[in-house]
Design an enzyme around this catalytic site. Structure first.
Site, PDB file in Angstrom:
ATOM      1  N   GLU A  72      64.082  59.208  39.068  1.00  0.00           N
ATOM      2  CA  GLU A  72      65.312  59.842  38.599  1.00  0.00           C
ATOM      3  C   GLU A  72      65.531  61.209  39.252  1.00  0.00           C
ATOM      4  OE1 GLU A  72      66.266  58.984  34.288  1.00  0.00           O
ATOM      5  OE2 GLU A  72      64.102  58.718  34.267  1.00  0.00           O
ATOM      6  N   SER A 112      77.960  62.223  31.900  1.00  0.00           N
ATOM      7  CA  SER A 112      76.909  62.088  30.903  1.00  0.00           C
ATOM      8  C   SER A 112      77.475  62.178  29.492  1.00  0.00           C
ATOM      9  CB  SER A 112      75.846  63.171  31.091  1.00  0.00           C
ATOM     10  OG  SER A 112      75.205  63.026  32.346  1.00  0.00           O
ATOM     11  N   GLN A 135      63.803  42.128  22.472  1.00  0.00           N
ATOM     12  CA  GLN A 135      64.787  41.123  22.098  1.00  0.00           C
ATOM     13  C   GLN A 135      66.194  41.688  22.296  1.00  0.00           C
ATOM     14  OE1 GLN A 135      65.262  40.091  17.806  1.00  0.00           O
ATOM     15  NE2 GLN A 135      64.518  38.095  18.476  1.00  0.00           N
ATOM     16  N   GLU A 188      66.666  53.576  21.986  1.00  0.00           N
ATOM     17  CA  GLU A 188      65.693  54.494  22.565  1.00  0.00           C
ATOM     18  C   GLU A 188      66.163  55.923  22.370  1.00  0.00           C
ATOM     19  OE1 GLU A 188      65.374  53.546  26.700  1.00  0.00           O
ATOM     20  OE2 GLU A 188      67.282  54.481  27.210  1.00  0.00           O
ATOM     21  N   SER A 210      66.779  55.946  33.044  1.00  0.00           N
ATOM     22  CA  SER A 210      68.023  55.679  33.784  1.00  0.00           C
ATOM     23  C   SER A 210      68.175  54.208  34.155  1.00  0.00           C
ATOM     24  CB  SER A 210      68.117  56.548  35.047  1.00  0.00           C
ATOM     25  OG  SER A 210      68.580  57.824  34.716  1.00  0.00           O
ATOM     26  N   SER A 211      67.580  53.333  33.352  1.00  0.00           N
ATOM     27  CA  SER A 211      67.703  51.878  33.512  1.00  0.00           C
ATOM     28  C   SER A 211      67.109  51.357  34.811  1.00  0.00           C
ATOM     29  CB  SER A 211      69.179  51.442  33.412  1.00  0.00           C
ATOM     30  OG  SER A 211      69.739  51.866  32.191  1.00  0.00           O
ATOM     31  N   GLY A 213      75.846  40.706  20.867  1.00  0.00           N
ATOM     32  CA  GLY A 213      77.080  41.054  20.179  1.00  0.00           C
ATOM     33  C   GLY A 213      77.158  42.482  19.694  1.00  0.00           C
ATOM     34  N   LYS A 222      58.095  53.871  25.765  1.00  0.00           N
ATOM     35  CA  LYS A 222      58.846  53.061  24.817  1.00  0.00           C
ATOM     36  C   LYS A 222      57.944  52.344  23.816  1.00  0.00           C
ATOM     37  CE  LYS A 222      62.623  52.342  28.105  1.00  0.00           C
ATOM     38  NZ  LYS A 222      62.038  53.196  29.165  1.00  0.00           N
TER      39      LYS A 222
END
Length: 375
Positions: A21, A342, A233, A331, A202-203, A237, A149
């Site tokens: 990042e 941002s 999981q 998270e 940042s995925s 939706g 995480k």
């Protein structure tokens, strides 16, 4: 408002770093430097390059760190080397010129605007603690818990804060028996799932997996970022709603209005490019337009998350809001981005605190905390 330069607060803005990042941090620093009140603060830039070397940067050089023709900015090795140190007179920043320290400047507070490993994970915070230098943001433990995480989930579950179901994939167990792990994920979580590096941001390295045939490849991709992987999981939706937290250090933390990330295509998630490259055309809706009782629930859980992890200063908490109004924590980001795209500064702007005032409050919170050397 200070007018004499002797009254200015000396702020060391630290950015860049060795994580994936790095470029995002450069954009964050440019965003902050575009808003900080230079009649109150004298800013000293420290850019950390990808090899871990510290360099001095001027205010104008930091402001110039922008996306150009789709290319993200980074720290250049051509800048003078920097050294942050403590002596009898306090903490100073200096230029390292061979074996000499020159151009010494006093530092009152640090603003570490870095994301990811060797930055947002408590490592830089530990260095600042050892120097006895006050700094913006969460401490060592909360930074480390928020970055990992697995431990975020563990602490939140112990505090009764709801999260999505998850499975940890350790380095050694994946190497020993990947087939058993694929089977366990299928039985415990089902599909779809999200596969994430346990200590990434940042995925980067995250994949959405809809069936067992592509799970192993997604885990291998995540392991390129971090040998420990989390499989969560998917919350089908749900709306992805975020909330900013500001406070701590003796003051009650406050929650901002919520914001929502809206992708223009249904099969996408909010990945690295979507967050920072505007051509992806995501919508950031602030406020999120939730029912009042649902927004209050998001804010309550965000505050519980902040408290459970013993956070200070600031954080952005990401949640899932289901159609029935149920809210799950996704998270926490203990040093969220501060670019013009941002969510964190935009949510506080919608809550009545503009960008310069937000920076003022963050620095004031940092200055109010005791430095470790004084405890």
């Amino acid at each position: 408002m200070a007018s004499d330069t002797a009254d200015l607060i000396n702020v060391a803005v630290i950015f860049g770093g060795q994580s994936n990042e790095h470029e995002v941090s450069c954009l964050t620093a440019a965003g902050v430097l575009g808003a900080i009140d230079q009649t109150r603060y004298r800013v000293h830039g420290i850019g950390i390059d990808k090899s871990g070397l510290w360099h001095r940067y001027s205010v104008d050089e930091i402001r110039a760190l922008q996306i150009v023709d789709g290319v993200m900015p980074s720290i250049g090795a051509d800048h003078p080397l920097a050294e942050l140190f403590r002596d009898a007179g306090g903490v100073h920043l200096a230029t390292l010129d061979e074996d000499r320290l020159t151009a010494r400047e006093p530092i009152d507070v640090a603003f570490p605007l870095m994301h990811g490993a060797y930055a947002e994970d408590g490592t830089v915070q530990g260095k600042l603690e050892m120097l006895g230098l006050k700094y913006v943001g969460c401490g060592v433990t909360s930074s480390a818990l928020g970055m990992d995480k697995e431990y975020t989930h563990t602490v939140l579950e112990a505090a009764g804060v709801p999260t999505a179901a998850w499975v940890r994939v350790g380095r050694d167990e994946w190497m020993r028996d990947p087939d058993a792990i694929v089977a366990r994920i299928g039985s415990q979580l089902g599909y779809p799932v999200f596969v994430k590096p346990a200590r990434g941001g940042s995925s980067v390295g995250i994949s959405r997996v809809t069936g067992p045939d592509s799970l192993a490849a997604a885990i291998d991709a995540a392991r390129l970022v971090d040998p420990k992987v989390l499989v969560e999981q998917a919350v089908v939706g749900a709306r992805e709603v975020e909330c900013g937290i500001l406070g701590g250090d003796g003051t009650a933390p406050r929650a901002s209005h919520t914001g929502e990330i809206v992708m223009h295509t249904e099969d996408r998630f909010y990945d690295y490019r979507a967050k920072y490259l505007p051509e992806e055309q995501v919508d950031l809706r602030v406020p999120a337009g939730l029912e009042p009782q649902v927004e209050r629930r998001v804010q309550e859980l965000a505050l519980q998350c902040f408290t459970a992890l013993d956070c200070e200063g600031l954080a952005r908490v990401d949640t899932f809001v289901l159609p029935d109004g149920q809210v799950l924590i996704n998270e926490i980001n203990t040093m969220p981005g501060f670019t013009k795209f941002s969510m964190y500064p935009n949510m506080w702007r919608a809550s009545g605190i503009d960008y310069p005032e937000l920076i003022d409050q963050l620095i004031a919170l940092a200055l109010s905390r005791p430095a470790t050397v004084l405890r």
